[in-house]
Write a protein that holds these residues in place. Sequence first.
Motif, PDB file in Angstrom:
ATOM      1  N   TRP A  99       0.848  -1.199   0.000  1.00 31.46           N
ATOM      2  CA  TRP A  99       0.000   0.000   0.000  1.00 31.46           C
ATOM      3  C   TRP A  99       0.885   1.251   0.000  1.00 31.46           C
ATOM      4  N   THR A 100       1.926   1.230   0.821  1.00 30.92           N
ATOM      5  CA  THR A 100       2.846   2.372   0.903  1.00 30.92           C
ATOM      6  C   THR A 100       3.538   2.608  -0.437  1.00 30.92           C
ATOM      7  N   PHE A 101       3.903   1.526  -1.091  1.00 30.43           N
ATOM      8  CA  PHE A 101       4.565   1.624  -2.390  1.00 30.43           C
ATOM      9  C   PHE A 101       3.624   2.210  -3.446  1.00 30.43           C
ATOM     10  N   LEU A 102       2.404   1.683  -3.510  1.00 30.62           N
ATOM     11  CA  LEU A 102       1.478   2.092  -4.568  1.00 30.62           C
ATOM     12  C   LEU A 102       0.840   3.453  -4.315  1.00 30.62           C
ATOM     13  N   ARG A 103       0.616   3.791  -3.057  1.00 25.95           N
ATOM     14  CA  ARG A 103      -0.071   5.052  -2.751  1.00 25.95           C
ATOM     15  C   ARG A 103       0.875   6.185  -2.370  1.00 25.95           C
ATOM     16  N   LYS A 104       2.099   5.838  -1.942  1.00 22.41           N
ATOM     17  CA  LYS A 104       3.043   6.867  -1.495  1.00 22.41           C
ATOM     18  C   LYS A 104       4.390   6.787  -2.214  1.00 22.41           C
ATOM     19  N   SER A 105       4.530   5.854  -3.153  1.00 19.12           N
ATOM     20  CA  SER A 105       5.798   5.666  -3.879  1.00 19.12           C
ATOM     21  C   SER A 105       6.971   5.478  -2.920  1.00 19.12           C
ATOM     22  N   SER A 106       6.705   4.826  -1.810  1.00 23.58           N
ATOM     23  CA  SER A 106       7.712   4.675  -0.759  1.00 23.58           C
ATOM     24  C   SER A 106       7.674   3.258  -0.205  1.00 23.58           C
ATOM     25  N   THR A 107       8.616   2.982   0.672  1.00 21.34           N
ATOM     26  CA  THR A 107       8.637   1.699   1.356  1.00 21.34           C
ATOM     27  C   THR A 107       9.166   1.911   2.767  1.00 21.34           C
ATOM     28  N   PHE A 108       9.140   0.855   3.581  1.00 22.96           N
ATOM     29  CA  PHE A 108       9.735   0.951   4.917  1.00 22.96           C
ATOM     30  C   PHE A 108      10.603  -0.275   5.158  1.00 22.96           C
ATOM     31  N   GLU A 109      11.480  -0.149   6.138  1.00 25.32           N
ATOM     32  CA  GLU A 109      12.488  -1.178   6.379  1.00 25.32           C
ATOM     33  C   GLU A 109      11.862  -2.482   6.868  1.00 25.32           C
ATOM     34  N   SER A 110      12.648  -3.550   6.780  1.00 22.26           N
ATOM     35  CA  SER A 110      12.189  -4.858   7.238  1.00 22.26           C
ATOM     36  C   SER A 110      12.042  -4.867   8.755  1.00 22.26           C
ATOM     37  N   ILE A 111      11.042  -5.581   9.219  1.00 26.11           N
ATOM     38  CA  ILE A 111      10.770  -5.693  10.650  1.00 26.11           C
ATOM     39  C   ILE A 111      10.427  -7.144  10.962  1.00 26.11           C
ATOM     40  N   PRO A 112      10.654  -7.588  12.202  1.00 28.96           N
ATOM     41  CA  PRO A 112      10.335  -8.981  12.550  1.00 28.96           C
ATOM     42  C   PRO A 112       8.846  -9.303  12.440  1.00 28.96           C
ATOM     43  N   GLY A 113       7.985  -8.368  12.851  1.00 28.15           N
ATOM     44  CA  GLY A 113       6.541  -8.601  12.809  1.00 28.15           C
ATOM     45  C   GLY A 113       5.782  -7.295  12.886  1.00 28.15           C
ATOM     46  N   ALA A 114       4.476  -7.362  12.653  1.00 25.49           N
ATOM     47  CA  ALA A 114       3.649  -6.150  12.641  1.00 25.49           C
ATOM     48  C   ALA A 114       3.720  -5.405  13.973  1.00 25.49           C
ATOM     49  N   ASN A 115       3.774  -6.146  15.060  1.00 23.21           N
ATOM     50  CA  ASN A 115       3.872  -5.548  16.388  1.00 23.21           C
ATOM     51  C   ASN A 115       5.062  -4.597  16.493  1.00 23.21           C
ATOM     52  N   ASP A 116       6.165  -4.943  15.811  1.00 29.65           N
ATOM     53  CA  ASP A 116       7.406  -4.162  15.920  1.00 29.65           C
ATOM     54  C   ASP A 116       7.342  -2.834  15.172  1.00 29.65           C
ATOM     55  N   MET A 117       6.351  -2.665  14.321  1.00 32.64           N
ATOM     56  CA  MET A 117       6.222  -1.398  13.603  1.00 32.64           C
ATOM     57  C   MET A 117       6.040  -0.242  14.573  1.00 32.64           C
ATOM     58  N   TRP A 118       5.375  -0.505  15.683  1.00 37.97           N
ATOM     59  CA  TRP A 118       5.054   0.569  16.626  1.00 37.97           C
ATOM     60  C   TRP A 118       6.311   1.198  17.227  1.00 37.97           C
ATOM     61  N   ASN A 119       7.295   0.380  17.551  1.00 34.37           N
ATOM     62  CA  ASN A 119       8.492   0.894  18.219  1.00 34.37           C
ATOM     63  C   ASN A 119       9.715   1.015  17.314  1.00 34.37           C
ATOM     64  N   GLN A 120       9.721   0.289  16.199  1.00 34.02           N
ATOM     65  CA  GLN A 120      10.932   0.270  15.378  1.00 34.02           C
ATOM     66  C   GLN A 120      10.893   1.197  14.168  1.00 34.02           C
ATOM     67  N   LEU A 121       9.722   1.361  13.568  1.00 39.91           N
ATOM     68  CA  LEU A 121       9.668   2.187  12.354  1.00 39.91           C
ATOM     69  C   LEU A 121       9.739   3.669  12.700  1.00 39.91           C
ATOM     70  N   LYS A 122      10.632   4.374  12.023  1.00 41.39           N
ATOM     71  CA  LYS A 122      10.799   5.809  12.256  1.00 41.39           C
ATOM     72  C   LYS A 122      10.485   6.644  11.013  1.00 41.39           C
ATOM     73  N   TYR A 123      10.495   6.001   9.845  1.00 39.91           N
ATOM     74  CA  TYR A 123      10.300   6.756   8.605  1.00 39.91           C
ATOM     75  C   TYR A 123       9.883   5.811   7.478  1.00 39.91           C
ATOM     76  N   VAL A 124       9.355   6.410   6.409  1.00 37.61           N
ATOM     77  CA  VAL A 124       9.217   5.706   5.131  1.00 37.61           C
ATOM     78  C   VAL A 124      10.196   6.368   4.173  1.00 37.61           C
ATOM     79  N   GLU A 125      10.642   5.606   3.192  1.00 33.75           N
ATOM     80  CA  GLU A 125      11.659   6.108   2.264  1.00 33.75           C
ATOM     81  C   GLU A 125      11.109   6.117   0.843  1.00 33.75           C
ATOM     82  N   ARG A 126      11.153   7.283   0.218  1.00 34.82           N
ATOM     83  CA  ARG A 126      10.673   7.394  -1.157  1.00 34.82           C
ATOM     84  C   ARG A 126      11.613   6.629  -2.084  1.00 34.82           C
ATOM     85  N   ILE A 127      11.031   5.825  -2.946  1.00 33.74           N
ATOM     86  CA  ILE A 127      11.815   4.931  -3.797  1.00 33.74           C
ATOM     87  C   ILE A 127      12.727   5.692  -4.750  1.00 33.74           C
TER      88      ILE A 127
END
Length: 250
Positions: A99-127
């Motif tokens: 969804w991020t790729f198609l709607r925002k032309s961006s992606t986010f880094e790999s994470i162990p699981g969805a739960n980890d998005m809350w504490n680990q993700l800090k940004y999305v990166e435009r492709i």
Amino acid sequence: MKIFFIFVFIIILYQCIHLTRSAELKEKSVKLSYLELVKERRSINEKKLAPFNDIVGMASSNVIAYSNGNDTYYSNEDNYLYGIYMGLKWQCVEYARRWTFLRKSSTFESIPGANDMWNQLKYVERIIDAEKFPLKKHSNGCPNRPINESYLIYPIQKDMPYGHVAVIVDVLPNSIRIAEQNFNFNYWSYNYSREIPVTFKNDLYFIQDQYEVYGWIEIDDNQQLMPFDPLTVDKIQMKLNENLDLNSSA
């Protein structure tokens, strides 16, 4: 004679009124039958389980959701779009990244699981240029109203061994609509998977799902991120080739 004509006129008028009412009732009956049929078909559709790889719905104009078959199945199949890694078919994180790729032309880094998005993700990166856009967390029960096109994050809990992520695709006065994968396995009746109530109490907003919710993560892009443009595919491929060349020379 006048009385006779008046009598005939009354009879004709009565028949006209009766025919009009009958036609109206028939039209209403047809409409009700149609609505009942649509409702029945939707009900059957919602109860029908989709096998793995089936399309269950589409949100945000072009982001398809696929069935994972059931929430315990692990495909071990990677999904790529234009050479960009989306995730494992058809997990919830894969949907969020696609969804991020198609709607925002961006992606986010790999994470162990969805739960980890809350504490680990800090940004999305435009492709296209690798520019980073920060993410803002809003805990469930905060003074800020849920924001459209945000990630809805669930912690690890019963039935969610890795947590869960969905995308908020619509915000209504008293609810939100979300799109997701690997939660329910029914065909969607609308352009979203679920509608969840939102309450406002003591100046705070609460998403009232049946499961505990961390909150929502807003993409703070100041409306700079645009939907993916297929015309940029060549540029993406050039960037990937540059990265491959750098890795080879190293």
